[in-house]
Design a protein around this motif. Structure first.
Motif, PDB file in Angstrom:
ATOM      1  N   UNK A  35       0.952  -1.168   0.032  1.00  0.00           N
ATOM      2  CA  UNK A  35      -0.037  -0.209  -0.051  1.00  0.00           C
ATOM      3  C   UNK A  35       0.864   1.288  -0.035  1.00  0.00           C
ATOM      4  N   UNK A  36       1.900   1.216   0.865  1.00  0.00           N
ATOM      5  CA  UNK A  36       2.738   2.627   0.814  1.00  0.00           C
ATOM      6  C   UNK A  36       3.499   2.764  -0.565  1.00  0.00           C
ATOM      7  N   UNK A  37       3.806   1.532  -1.031  1.00  0.00           N
ATOM      8  CA  UNK A  37       4.572   1.772  -2.343  1.00  0.00           C
ATOM      9  C   UNK A  37       3.624   2.273  -3.538  1.00  0.00           C
ATOM     10  N   UNK A  38       2.386   1.779  -3.367  1.00  0.00           N
ATOM     11  CA  UNK A  38       1.367   2.025  -4.501  1.00  0.00           C
ATOM     12  C   UNK A  38       1.044   3.681  -4.332  1.00  0.00           C
ATOM     13  N   UNK A  39       0.801   4.181  -3.007  1.00  0.00           N
ATOM     14  CA  UNK A  39       0.791   5.530  -2.877  1.00  0.00           C
ATOM     15  C   UNK A  39       2.012   6.401  -3.178  1.00  0.00           C
ATOM     16  N   UNK A  40       3.195   5.763  -2.900  1.00  0.00           N
ATOM     17  CA  UNK A  40       4.445   6.496  -3.311  1.00  0.00           C
ATOM     18  C   UNK A  40       4.714   6.717  -4.751  1.00  0.00           C
TER      19      UNK A  40
ATOM     20  N   UNK B  57      13.181  11.047   1.909  1.00  0.00           N
ATOM     21  CA  UNK B  57      12.874  11.800   0.570  1.00  0.00           C
ATOM     22  C   UNK B  57      11.579  12.870   0.886  1.00  0.00           C
ATOM     23  N   UNK B  58      10.446  12.137   1.769  1.00  0.00           N
ATOM     24  CA  UNK B  58       9.312  13.013   2.016  1.00  0.00           C
ATOM     25  C   UNK B  58       9.805  14.061   3.047  1.00  0.00           C
ATOM     26  N   UNK B  59      10.657  13.989   3.939  1.00  0.00           N
ATOM     27  CA  UNK B  59      11.145  14.883   4.861  1.00  0.00           C
ATOM     28  C   UNK B  59      11.919  16.268   4.024  1.00  0.00           C
ATOM     29  N   UNK B  60      12.805  15.939   3.153  1.00  0.00           N
ATOM     30  CA  UNK B  60      13.780  16.720   2.287  1.00  0.00           C
ATOM     31  C   UNK B  60      12.843  17.310   1.120  1.00  0.00           C
ATOM     32  N   UNK B  61      11.940  16.424   0.739  1.00  0.00           N
ATOM     33  CA  UNK B  61      11.132  17.160  -0.442  1.00  0.00           C
ATOM     34  C   UNK B  61      10.225  18.512  -0.340  1.00  0.00           C
ATOM     35  N   UNK B  62      10.052  19.056  -1.344  1.00  0.00           N
ATOM     36  CA  UNK B  62       9.138  20.154  -1.250  1.00  0.00           C
ATOM     37  C   UNK B  62       7.733  19.890  -1.333  1.00  0.00           C
ATOM     38  N   UNK B  63       7.265  18.804  -1.714  1.00  0.00           N
ATOM     39  CA  UNK B  63       6.039  18.398  -1.821  1.00  0.00           C
ATOM     40  C   UNK B  63       5.268  18.002  -0.600  1.00  0.00           C
ATOM     41  N   UNK B  64       4.215  18.425  -0.191  1.00  0.00           N
ATOM     42  CA  UNK B  64       3.649  18.178   1.106  1.00  0.00           C
ATOM     43  C   UNK B  64       3.425  16.574   1.099  1.00  0.00           C
ATOM     44  N   UNK B  65       3.370  16.099   2.420  1.00  0.00           N
ATOM     45  CA  UNK B  65       3.221  14.763   2.382  1.00  0.00           C
ATOM     46  C   UNK B  65       2.069  14.165   2.186  1.00  0.00           C
ATOM     47  N   UNK B  66       0.919  14.707   2.756  1.00  0.00           N
ATOM     48  CA  UNK B  66      -0.349  14.261   2.876  1.00  0.00           C
ATOM     49  C   UNK B  66      -0.617  13.060   3.733  1.00  0.00           C
ATOM     50  N   UNK B  67      -1.980  13.004   4.270  1.00  0.00           N
ATOM     51  CA  UNK B  67      -2.214  12.135   5.208  1.00  0.00           C
ATOM     52  C   UNK B  67      -2.087  10.620   4.575  1.00  0.00           C
ATOM     53  N   UNK B  68      -2.556  10.302   3.760  1.00  0.00           N
ATOM     54  CA  UNK B  68      -2.455   8.899   3.035  1.00  0.00           C
ATOM     55  C   UNK B  68      -1.134   8.489   3.145  1.00  0.00           C
ATOM     56  N   UNK B  69      -0.136   9.226   2.682  1.00  0.00           N
ATOM     57  CA  UNK B  69       1.372   8.684   2.713  1.00  0.00           C
ATOM     58  C   UNK B  69       1.802   8.655   3.977  1.00  0.00           C
ATOM     59  N   UNK B  70       1.621   9.630   4.965  1.00  0.00           N
ATOM     60  CA  UNK B  70       1.930   9.695   6.248  1.00  0.00           C
ATOM     61  C   UNK B  70       1.569   8.408   7.070  1.00  0.00           C
ATOM     62  N   UNK B  71       0.124   8.259   6.861  1.00  0.00           N
ATOM     63  CA  UNK B  71      -0.409   6.894   7.523  1.00  0.00           C
ATOM     64  C   UNK B  71       0.203   5.609   7.135  1.00  0.00           C
ATOM     65  N   UNK B  72       0.478   5.604   5.768  1.00  0.00           N
ATOM     66  CA  UNK B  72       0.918   4.365   5.131  1.00  0.00           C
ATOM     67  C   UNK B  72       2.555   4.387   5.538  1.00  0.00           C
ATOM     68  N   UNK B  73       3.346   5.352   5.644  1.00  0.00           N
ATOM     69  CA  UNK B  73       4.766   5.298   6.247  1.00  0.00           C
ATOM     70  C   UNK B  73       4.877   4.732   7.701  1.00  0.00           C
ATOM     71  N   UNK B  74       3.903   5.416   8.768  1.00  0.00           N
ATOM     72  CA  UNK B  74       3.582   4.991   9.895  1.00  0.00           C
ATOM     73  C   UNK B  74       3.462   3.505  10.164  1.00  0.00           C
TER      74      UNK B  74
END
Length: 308
Positions: A96-101, A172-189
């Motif tokens: 699921x994380x890979x699909x969102x990423x 990549x999310x932390x150093x990137x300019x694009x906002x992470x968004x809730x789905x990606x953060x939830x999938x990462x956690x």
């Protein structure tokens, strides 16, 4: 101490030989004492002398080191059984994380996206191997130390590869300019939590397997092809075992073509015609094929995919 001198001495030896948790050790010793005393009583009723009855019961039960090894194998297999569901959940959450990423251009086209895709492939192979091996031995009480090591290694590589990918995506999310968004953060956690949980189960399984290995360094009696054959029924095991690199080459080609097809479906055909299509296909087949063959060379023996 009871008046069964030889049985008491044997139980003391067995207690010293067993390398189990305290609870399991107490249970094993209680069961052994009950069995030996009952067997002794039966022999006494049959007319044997007390010492002879005890000695006969002990001989029939088995030497203490052999009995201890059997119980340690059982404990190690019990510790490994949770790896099946743990790895399955980890693979599902990470997928699921890979699909969102992959839905985010900054991640899909960057190093983190490449690491995630490679990690998914490695983890899928290792996770499936672990699940297949546990399913094959689901009704057995214990297995050889070598097979226990292979089961643990498959889970270890799956957890390590997914853990590395989760870290890469998080960075990549932390150093990137694009906002992470809730789905990606939830999938990462969720992926990080599942990785830590599966890692703890893997560590426990490997620790129990090491106990068995210290007592008896047994090689695995078979390899991954035997495990797959036991599951699939009529798999041509002998041919696969004789030509593992041919199987790896065919797999590399199939994975490369699948990647090229996926790219074509997602991006559409190149605007410049058939020449670019062939070039893109060749690049993807080459990269994916090299990754598959490289992983097979590095991990094939470690995971029991090819024999030493």
């Amino acid at each position: 101490m009871s008046d069964h001198r030889l049985v008491d001495s044997y139980l003391t030896e067995l207690a010293g030989a067993l390398q189990l948790t305290r609870r399991r050790r107490r249970r094993v010793l209680a069961e052994a004492a009950d069995h030996l005393l009952c067997a002794t009583e039966q022999r006494l009723e049959a007319g044997e002398a007390p010492d002879a009855a005890e000695r006969g019961a002990i001989d029939a039960f088995g030497p203490a080191p052999v009995v201890a090894l059997a119980h340690e194998r059982a404990a190690a297999l019990d510790a490994a059984r949770p790896l099946g569901p743990a790895v399955a959940v980890l693979l599902a959450v990470f997928a699921a994380l890979v699909a969102i990423a992959q839905g985010r251009a900054s991640l899909a086209s960057g190093l983190a996206g490449g690491i995630a895709v490679l990690a998914m492939q490695v983890a899928a192979v290792c996770g499936v191997l672990t699940i297949v091996r546990l399913w094959r031995h689901r009704r057995e009480v214990g297995v050889a130390g070598g097979k226990l090591r292979l089961i643990g290694r498959g889970a270890l590589v799956a957890v390590a590869s997914i853990g590395a990918a989760v870290v890469a995506i998080a960075v990549a999310v932390v150093i990137g300019d694009e906002p992470a968004g809730a789905p990606l953060v939830i999938a990462l956690v969720a992926s990080a939590t599942a990785t830590i949980a599966a890692g703890a189960v893997t560590a426990s399984a490997l620790r129990r397997a090491a106990v068995v290995a210290r007592r008896a360094d047994e090689p695995a009696p078979d390899d991954a092809w035997d495990d797959l054959a036991a599951l699939a029924g009529r798999l041509p095991v002998a041919g696969l075992q004789r030509h593992p690199w041919r199987v790896a080459g065919a797999t590399a080609l199939a994975v490369g073509l699948a990647a090229a097809l996926g790219h074509l479906v997602a991006e559409g055909p190149p605007a410049d015609g058939a020449g670019d299509l062939v070039a893109v296909t060749a690049v993807l087949v080459g990269l994916e094929g090299a990754a598959v063959l490289g992983c097979f060379a590095l991990l094939g023996r470690f995971l029991g995919l090819r024999r030493a």
